[in-house]
Design a protein around this motif. Structure first.
Motif, PDB file in Angstrom:
ATOM      1  N   THR A 104      11.250  18.836 -11.078  1.00  0.00           N
ATOM      2  CA  THR A 104       9.970  19.312 -11.733  1.00  0.00           C
ATOM      3  C   THR A 104       8.758  18.964 -10.686  1.00  0.00           C
ATOM      4  O   THR A 104       7.599  19.539 -11.012  1.00  0.00           O
ATOM      5  CB  THR A 104       9.843  18.534 -12.727  1.00  0.00           C
ATOM      6  OG1 THR A 104       9.892  17.135 -12.449  1.00  0.00           O
ATOM      7  CG2 THR A 104      10.904  18.903 -13.911  1.00  0.00           C
ATOM      8  N   ALA A 105       9.069  17.886  -9.789  1.00  0.00           N
ATOM      9  CA  ALA A 105       8.146  17.650  -8.599  1.00  0.00           C
ATOM     10  C   ALA A 105       8.687  16.825  -7.540  1.00  0.00           C
ATOM     11  O   ALA A 105       9.898  16.382  -7.538  1.00  0.00           O
ATOM     12  CB  ALA A 105       7.116  16.787  -9.523  1.00  0.00           C
ATOM     13  N   LEU A 106       8.023  16.859  -6.320  1.00  0.00           N
ATOM     14  CA  LEU A 106       8.196  16.355  -5.095  1.00  0.00           C
ATOM     15  C   LEU A 106       7.331  15.396  -5.017  1.00  0.00           C
ATOM     16  O   LEU A 106       6.322  15.787  -4.551  1.00  0.00           O
ATOM     17  CB  LEU A 106       8.684  17.073  -4.004  1.00  0.00           C
ATOM     18  CG  LEU A 106       9.017  16.479  -3.018  1.00  0.00           C
ATOM     19  CD1 LEU A 106      10.843  16.096  -3.007  1.00  0.00           C
ATOM     20  CD2 LEU A 106       8.872  17.354  -1.784  1.00  0.00           C
ATOM     21  N   LEU A 107       7.319  14.037  -4.787  1.00  0.00           N
ATOM     22  CA  LEU A 107       6.431  13.205  -4.502  1.00  0.00           C
ATOM     23  C   LEU A 107       6.823  12.560  -3.067  1.00  0.00           C
ATOM     24  O   LEU A 107       7.944  12.313  -2.966  1.00  0.00           O
ATOM     25  CB  LEU A 107       6.083  12.189  -5.351  1.00  0.00           C
ATOM     26  CG  LEU A 107       5.526  12.307  -6.864  1.00  0.00           C
ATOM     27  CD1 LEU A 107       6.748  12.709  -7.884  1.00  0.00           C
ATOM     28  CD2 LEU A 107       4.663  11.550  -7.298  1.00  0.00           C
ATOM     29  N   PHE A 108       5.666  12.486  -2.305  1.00  0.00           N
ATOM     30  CA  PHE A 108       6.003  11.767  -0.913  1.00  0.00           C
ATOM     31  C   PHE A 108       5.007  11.029  -0.306  1.00  0.00           C
ATOM     32  O   PHE A 108       3.810  11.486  -0.841  1.00  0.00           O
ATOM     33  CB  PHE A 108       6.427  12.975  -0.056  1.00  0.00           C
ATOM     34  CG  PHE A 108       5.739  14.225   0.170  1.00  0.00           C
ATOM     35  CD1 PHE A 108       4.883  14.033   1.332  1.00  0.00           C
ATOM     36  CD2 PHE A 108       5.458  15.152  -0.760  1.00  0.00           C
ATOM     37  CE1 PHE A 108       3.777  15.097   1.633  1.00  0.00           C
ATOM     38  CE2 PHE A 108       4.438  16.168  -0.464  1.00  0.00           C
ATOM     39  CZ  PHE A 108       3.746  16.199   0.595  1.00  0.00           C
ATOM     40  N   GLY A 109       5.443  10.537   0.803  1.00  0.00           N
ATOM     41  CA  GLY A 109       4.171   9.817   1.452  1.00  0.00           C
ATOM     42  C   GLY A 109       4.523   8.635   2.312  1.00  0.00           C
ATOM     43  O   GLY A 109       5.895   8.571   2.964  1.00  0.00           O
ATOM     44  N   ALA A 110       3.749   7.719   2.409  1.00  0.00           N
ATOM     45  CA  ALA A 110       3.931   6.573   3.517  1.00  0.00           C
ATOM     46  C   ALA A 110       3.728   5.365   2.649  1.00  0.00           C
ATOM     47  O   ALA A 110       3.147   5.327   1.728  1.00  0.00           O
ATOM     48  CB  ALA A 110       3.133   6.630   4.630  1.00  0.00           C
ATOM     49  N   THR A 111       4.310   4.277   3.187  1.00  0.00           N
ATOM     50  CA  THR A 111       3.990   2.954   2.223  1.00  0.00           C
ATOM     51  C   THR A 111       4.165   1.733   3.193  1.00  0.00           C
ATOM     52  O   THR A 111       4.753   2.153   4.322  1.00  0.00           O
ATOM     53  CB  THR A 111       5.185   2.834   1.204  1.00  0.00           C
ATOM     54  OG1 THR A 111       4.973   1.551   0.574  1.00  0.00           O
ATOM     55  CG2 THR A 111       6.603   2.455   1.992  1.00  0.00           C
ATOM     56  N   GLN A 112       3.460   0.749   3.048  1.00  0.00           N
ATOM     57  CA  GLN A 112       3.550  -0.577   3.624  1.00  0.00           C
ATOM     58  C   GLN A 112       3.641  -1.702   2.745  1.00  0.00           C
ATOM     59  O   GLN A 112       2.906  -1.813   1.824  1.00  0.00           O
ATOM     60  CB  GLN A 112       2.390  -0.610   4.724  1.00  0.00           C
ATOM     61  CG  GLN A 112       2.701  -1.976   5.615  1.00  0.00           C
ATOM     62  CD  GLN A 112       1.399  -2.240   6.163  1.00  0.00           C
ATOM     63  OE1 GLN A 112       0.602  -1.602   6.322  1.00  0.00           O
ATOM     64  NE2 GLN A 112       1.092  -3.635   6.407  1.00  0.00           N
TER      65      GLN A 112
ATOM     66  N   ASP B  76       7.222  -9.899   7.017  1.00  0.00           N
ATOM     67  CA  ASP B  76       7.422 -10.152   5.549  1.00  0.00           C
ATOM     68  C   ASP B  76       7.185  -8.591   4.736  1.00  0.00           C
ATOM     69  O   ASP B  76       7.010  -8.784   3.533  1.00  0.00           O
ATOM     70  CB  ASP B  76       6.578 -10.944   4.803  1.00  0.00           C
ATOM     71  CG  ASP B  76       6.734 -12.472   5.540  1.00  0.00           C
ATOM     72  OD1 ASP B  76       7.920 -12.627   6.005  1.00  0.00           O
ATOM     73  OD2 ASP B  76       5.867 -12.992   5.778  1.00  0.00           O
ATOM     74  N   GLY B  77       7.872  -7.472   5.389  1.00  0.00           N
ATOM     75  CA  GLY B  77       7.712  -6.284   4.720  1.00  0.00           C
ATOM     76  C   GLY B  77       8.126  -5.184   5.696  1.00  0.00           C
ATOM     77  O   GLY B  77       8.874  -5.382   6.680  1.00  0.00           O
ATOM     78  N   TYR B  78       7.623  -3.929   5.295  1.00  0.00           N
ATOM     79  CA  TYR B  78       8.065  -2.659   6.213  1.00  0.00           C
ATOM     80  C   TYR B  78       6.837  -1.680   6.063  1.00  0.00           C
ATOM     81  O   TYR B  78       6.129  -1.795   5.142  1.00  0.00           O
ATOM     82  CB  TYR B  78       9.482  -2.477   6.208  1.00  0.00           C
ATOM     83  CG  TYR B  78       9.601  -1.858   4.790  1.00  0.00           C
ATOM     84  CD1 TYR B  78       9.314  -0.635   4.440  1.00  0.00           C
ATOM     85  CD2 TYR B  78       9.687  -2.786   3.581  1.00  0.00           C
ATOM     86  CE1 TYR B  78       9.426  -0.007   2.829  1.00  0.00           C
ATOM     87  CE2 TYR B  78      10.006  -2.122   2.186  1.00  0.00           C
ATOM     88  CZ  TYR B  78       9.838  -1.157   1.918  1.00  0.00           C
ATOM     89  OH  TYR B  78       9.889  -0.513   0.680  1.00  0.00           O
ATOM     90  N   ALA B  79       7.134  -0.787   6.880  1.00  0.00           N
ATOM     91  CA  ALA B  79       6.169   0.751   6.684  1.00  0.00           C
ATOM     92  C   ALA B  79       7.331   1.811   7.100  1.00  0.00           C
ATOM     93  O   ALA B  79       8.366   1.569   7.654  1.00  0.00           O
ATOM     94  CB  ALA B  79       5.038   0.472   7.845  1.00  0.00           C
ATOM     95  N   GLY B  80       6.868   3.033   6.259  1.00  0.00           N
ATOM     96  CA  GLY B  80       7.667   3.904   6.450  1.00  0.00           C
ATOM     97  C   GLY B  80       7.195   4.995   5.587  1.00  0.00           C
ATOM     98  O   GLY B  80       6.309   4.996   4.928  1.00  0.00           O
ATOM     99  N   LEU B  81       8.190   6.273   5.770  1.00  0.00           N
ATOM    100  CA  LEU B  81       8.034   7.195   4.970  1.00  0.00           C
ATOM    101  C   LEU B  81       9.016   7.237   3.814  1.00  0.00           C
ATOM    102  O   LEU B  81       9.965   6.628   3.877  1.00  0.00           O
ATOM    103  CB  LEU B  81       8.216   8.712   5.793  1.00  0.00           C
ATOM    104  CG  LEU B  81       7.532   8.905   6.995  1.00  0.00           C
ATOM    105  CD1 LEU B  81       7.966  10.019   7.701  1.00  0.00           C
ATOM    106  CD2 LEU B  81       5.870   8.916   6.644  1.00  0.00           C
TER     107      LEU B  81
ATOM    108  N   ALA C  54       0.822  -1.282   0.071  1.00  0.00           N
ATOM    109  CA  ALA C  54      -0.178  -0.038  -0.102  1.00  0.00           C
ATOM    110  C   ALA C  54       0.885   1.235   0.041  1.00  0.00           C
ATOM    111  O   ALA C  54       1.827   1.137   0.520  1.00  0.00           O
ATOM    112  CB  ALA C  54      -0.551  -0.090   1.215  1.00  0.00           C
ATOM    113  N   VAL C  55       0.377   2.397  -0.512  1.00  0.00           N
ATOM    114  CA  VAL C  55       1.141   3.546  -0.761  1.00  0.00           C
ATOM    115  C   VAL C  55       0.183   4.831  -0.975  1.00  0.00           C
ATOM    116  O   VAL C  55      -0.759   4.844  -1.193  1.00  0.00           O
ATOM    117  CB  VAL C  55       2.069   3.641  -1.996  1.00  0.00           C
ATOM    118  CG1 VAL C  55       1.401   3.673  -3.293  1.00  0.00           C
ATOM    119  CG2 VAL C  55       3.019   4.759  -1.966  1.00  0.00           C
ATOM    120  N   ALA C  56       0.589   5.817   0.113  1.00  0.00           N
ATOM    121  CA  ALA C  56      -0.150   6.913   0.188  1.00  0.00           C
ATOM    122  C   ALA C  56       0.857   8.053  -0.466  1.00  0.00           C
ATOM    123  O   ALA C  56       1.930   8.027   0.043  1.00  0.00           O
ATOM    124  CB  ALA C  56      -0.716   7.500   1.784  1.00  0.00           C
TER     125      ALA C  56
END
Length: 149
Positions: free
Chosen positions: A122-130, A76-81, A47-49
């Motif tokens: 040209t852009a900055l994309l950012f968020g959280a993922t899991q 079996d994974g991780y979460a973070g910014l 998942a990603v925001a």
């Protein structure tokens, strides 16, 4: 495609919610033709925001993103910014929590990452993922450009 199980799982979840008979009569039979797909789709989650700022706001500046995160049973994974700097010909830079990524069960804790944005961004994309199993939560996310919110 980087993770083919993600769109397959999305279609499966949509059909199970909106047309379960169609899923069981048609799509499930297709999955049985490729057994690894069904197994992978149920084993691995992602998942990603994502948010985006125009390059004109961040080019040549120092950007920090921060937020409070907690997790429950991430395996079996991780979460973070994460942050990705877009440029005229692709990515100019990427940063995430790296070895400080969240796994297991953790209480609410503030996490932060920063980077210097090249002048030709040209852009900055950012968020959280899991990825993997379990659940992650994000709250009170903030963006600072040159130290200012």
């Amino acid at each position: 495609m980087q993770t083919p199980t993600v769109p397959i799982e999305t279609v499966r979840d949509f059909l199970l919610a909106s047309a379960p008979a169609y899923y069981h009569d048609t799509v499930e039979a297709l999955y049985k033709q490729v057994p690894d797909v069904e197994q992978q789709a149920t084993q691995r989650r992602f998942a990603v925001a994502t948010a985006k700022l125009p390059g004109s706001m961040v080019a040549g500046k120092h950007v920090t993103i921060a937020g409070y995160m907690r997790s429950e049973n991430i395996a079996d994974g991780y979460a973070g910014l994460w942050i990705n700097v877009g440029g005229p010909n692709g990515s100019l830079g990427f940063k995430n929590l790296g070895d400080k990524s969240i796994t297991g069960t953790t209480p609410w804790r503030r996490h932060e990452i920063s980077l210097d944005v090249p002048a030709n961004a040209t852009a900055l994309l950012f968020g959280a993922t899991q990825s993997g199993s379990g659940t992650a939560w994000l709250d009170a996310m903030e963006v600072k450009i040159n130290g200012q919110q």
